[in-house]
Scaffold this motif. Sequence first.
Motif, PDB file in Angstrom:
ATOM      1  N   GLN A  19       0.810  -1.222   0.000  1.00  0.00           N
ATOM      2  CA  GLN A  19       0.000   0.000   0.000  1.00  0.00           C
ATOM      3  C   GLN A  19       0.843   1.273   0.000  1.00  0.00           C
ATOM      4  N   ILE A  20       2.058   1.171   0.510  1.00  0.00           N
ATOM      5  CA  ILE A  20       2.845   2.387   0.723  1.00  0.00           C
ATOM      6  C   ILE A  20       3.979   2.491  -0.308  1.00  0.00           C
ATOM      7  N   GLU A  21       4.869   1.508  -0.312  1.00  0.00           N
ATOM      8  CA  GLU A  21       6.006   1.560  -1.250  1.00  0.00           C
ATOM      9  C   GLU A  21       5.544   1.474  -2.702  1.00  0.00           C
ATOM     10  N   SER A  22       4.644   0.547  -2.983  1.00  0.00           N
ATOM     11  CA  SER A  22       4.250   0.340  -4.383  1.00  0.00           C
ATOM     12  C   SER A  22       3.432   1.510  -4.922  1.00  0.00           C
ATOM     13  N   ARG A  23       2.922   2.368  -4.036  1.00  0.00           N
ATOM     14  CA  ARG A  23       2.205   3.561  -4.522  1.00  0.00           C
ATOM     15  C   ARG A  23       3.085   4.806  -4.517  1.00  0.00           C
ATOM     16  N   GLY A  24       4.365   4.605  -4.335  1.00  0.00           N
ATOM     17  CA  GLY A  24       5.282   5.717  -4.596  1.00  0.00           C
ATOM     18  C   GLY A  24       5.804   6.490  -3.398  1.00  0.00           C
ATOM     19  N   ILE A  25       5.544   6.027  -2.185  1.00  0.00           N
ATOM     20  CA  ILE A  25       6.150   6.701  -1.020  1.00  0.00           C
ATOM     21  C   ILE A  25       7.608   6.253  -0.937  1.00  0.00           C
ATOM     22  N   THR A  26       8.536   7.235  -0.895  1.00  0.00           N
ATOM     23  CA  THR A  26       9.958   6.881  -0.953  1.00  0.00           C
ATOM     24  C   THR A  26      10.785   7.382   0.233  1.00  0.00           C
ATOM     25  N   ASP A  27      10.250   8.325   1.007  1.00  0.00           N
ATOM     26  CA  ASP A  27      11.012   8.875   2.141  1.00  0.00           C
ATOM     27  C   ASP A  27      11.352   7.744   3.122  1.00  0.00           C
ATOM     28  N   PRO A  28      12.653   7.446   3.294  1.00  0.00           N
ATOM     29  CA  PRO A  28      13.041   6.301   4.136  1.00  0.00           C
ATOM     30  C   PRO A  28      12.564   6.427   5.583  1.00  0.00           C
ATOM     31  N   ASN A  29      12.509   7.662   6.089  1.00  0.00           N
ATOM     32  CA  ASN A  29      12.038   7.844   7.469  1.00  0.00           C
ATOM     33  C   ASN A  29      10.557   7.501   7.607  1.00  0.00           C
ATOM     34  N   VAL A  30       9.792   7.850   6.580  1.00  0.00           N
ATOM     35  CA  VAL A  30       8.354   7.544   6.596  1.00  0.00           C
ATOM     36  C   VAL A  30       8.150   6.028   6.501  1.00  0.00           C
ATOM     37  N   LEU A  31       8.892   5.397   5.611  1.00  0.00           N
ATOM     38  CA  LEU A  31       8.757   3.942   5.450  1.00  0.00           C
ATOM     39  C   LEU A  31       9.141   3.216   6.736  1.00  0.00           C
ATOM     40  N   LEU A  32      10.215   3.673   7.375  1.00  0.00           N
ATOM     41  CA  LEU A  32      10.641   3.036   8.627  1.00  0.00           C
ATOM     42  C   LEU A  32       9.592   3.228   9.730  1.00  0.00           C
ATOM     43  N   ALA A  33       9.046   4.429   9.812  1.00  0.00           N
ATOM     44  CA  ALA A  33       8.021   4.690  10.833  1.00  0.00           C
ATOM     45  C   ALA A  33       6.790   3.815  10.604  1.00  0.00           C
ATOM     46  N   MET A  34       6.375   3.668   9.345  1.00  0.00           N
ATOM     47  CA  MET A  34       5.204   2.843   9.036  1.00  0.00           C
ATOM     48  C   MET A  34       5.477   1.362   9.344  1.00  0.00           C
ATOM     49  N   ARG A  35       6.759   0.967   9.230  1.00  0.00           N
ATOM     50  CA  ARG A  35       7.137  -0.415   9.567  1.00  0.00           C
ATOM     51  C   ARG A  35       7.203  -0.609  11.082  1.00  0.00           C
ATOM     52  N   THR A  36       7.455   0.469  11.814  1.00  0.00           N
ATOM     53  CA  THR A  36       7.703   0.375  13.250  1.00  0.00           C
ATOM     54  C   THR A  36       6.429   0.450  14.094  1.00  0.00           C
ATOM     55  N   VAL A  37       5.562   1.425  13.787  1.00  0.00           N
ATOM     56  CA  VAL A  37       4.409   1.665  14.665  1.00  0.00           C
ATOM     57  C   VAL A  37       3.367   0.547  14.513  1.00  0.00           C
ATOM     58  N   GLN A  38       2.998  -0.038  15.642  1.00  0.00           N
ATOM     59  CA  GLN A  38       2.069  -1.167  15.643  1.00  0.00           C
ATOM     60  C   GLN A  38       0.626  -0.668  15.539  1.00  0.00           C
TER      61      GLN A  38
END
Length: 219
Positions: A19-38
């Motif tokens: 939902q996030i990477e494949s739709r073009g979100i690239t900011d590494p901090n945003v991706l890491l936060a989305m992976r981290t927060v439960q």
Amino acid sequence: MDKKSLKYDRQREEMVHRQIESRGITDPNVLLAMRTVQRHLFVSEALMDQAYGDHPLPIGEQQTISQPYIVAEMTQALVLNKDDRVLEIGTGSGYQAAILAEIAFRVYTVERLYPIFVKARKLFDELRYYNVVTKYSDGTSGWSDESPFDAIMVTAGSPEIPQVLVNQLAIGGRMIIPVGDQYTQELVKIFKDEQGIHKSNLGGCRFVKLVGEYGWREL
Ligand code: SAH
């Protein structure tokens, strides 16, 4: 780590991927936060199994936790640095504030509905988000004592851009706000510099109403 938590870890990884990477979100901090927060911890127990779905979910009091993609999109649009102080209007479940808190220095979040405010405050303590500061009040007038902010995110739909919020933005600051009628809004990004403010449009969205002095008058 128990079985359930492992299941949610897998669902979260899949959410970020599909939902996030494949739709073009690239900011590494945003991706890491989305992976981290439960995310499942920010909804009621009955809805936990749906927490990583591609949609918003009810959180009580006729309010919602936003769809994961919109959270990522709005966060990326703020172009956050790790020493930024961020104001969020509309704490809701607290999920968006937690994402911001993973990236920025401190998050100031305002909620106007008491039961929602209390629940989110408790969760920030349990999850040890010590850099999230909460306030129970009408956020349409911002948080003047703590202004100016490097970034402001409004997570409820507003009939127009409240000038008070623009005033509380630092020079170089970014703001993101859904603007429109109660059924559909445009995501507006504002950048403030010495010359004034610059607006751009990030596309359509649908949020619950921003209710207050400089928003909608009632729910
Ligand atoms: N960011 C939230 C989304 C919440 S939905 C999340 O991650 O879950 C919008 C929230 O804004 C609701 O909880 C609603 O009560 C709140 N809200 C609406 N108008 C407000 C206002 N004027 N001040 C503060 N909060 C407001």
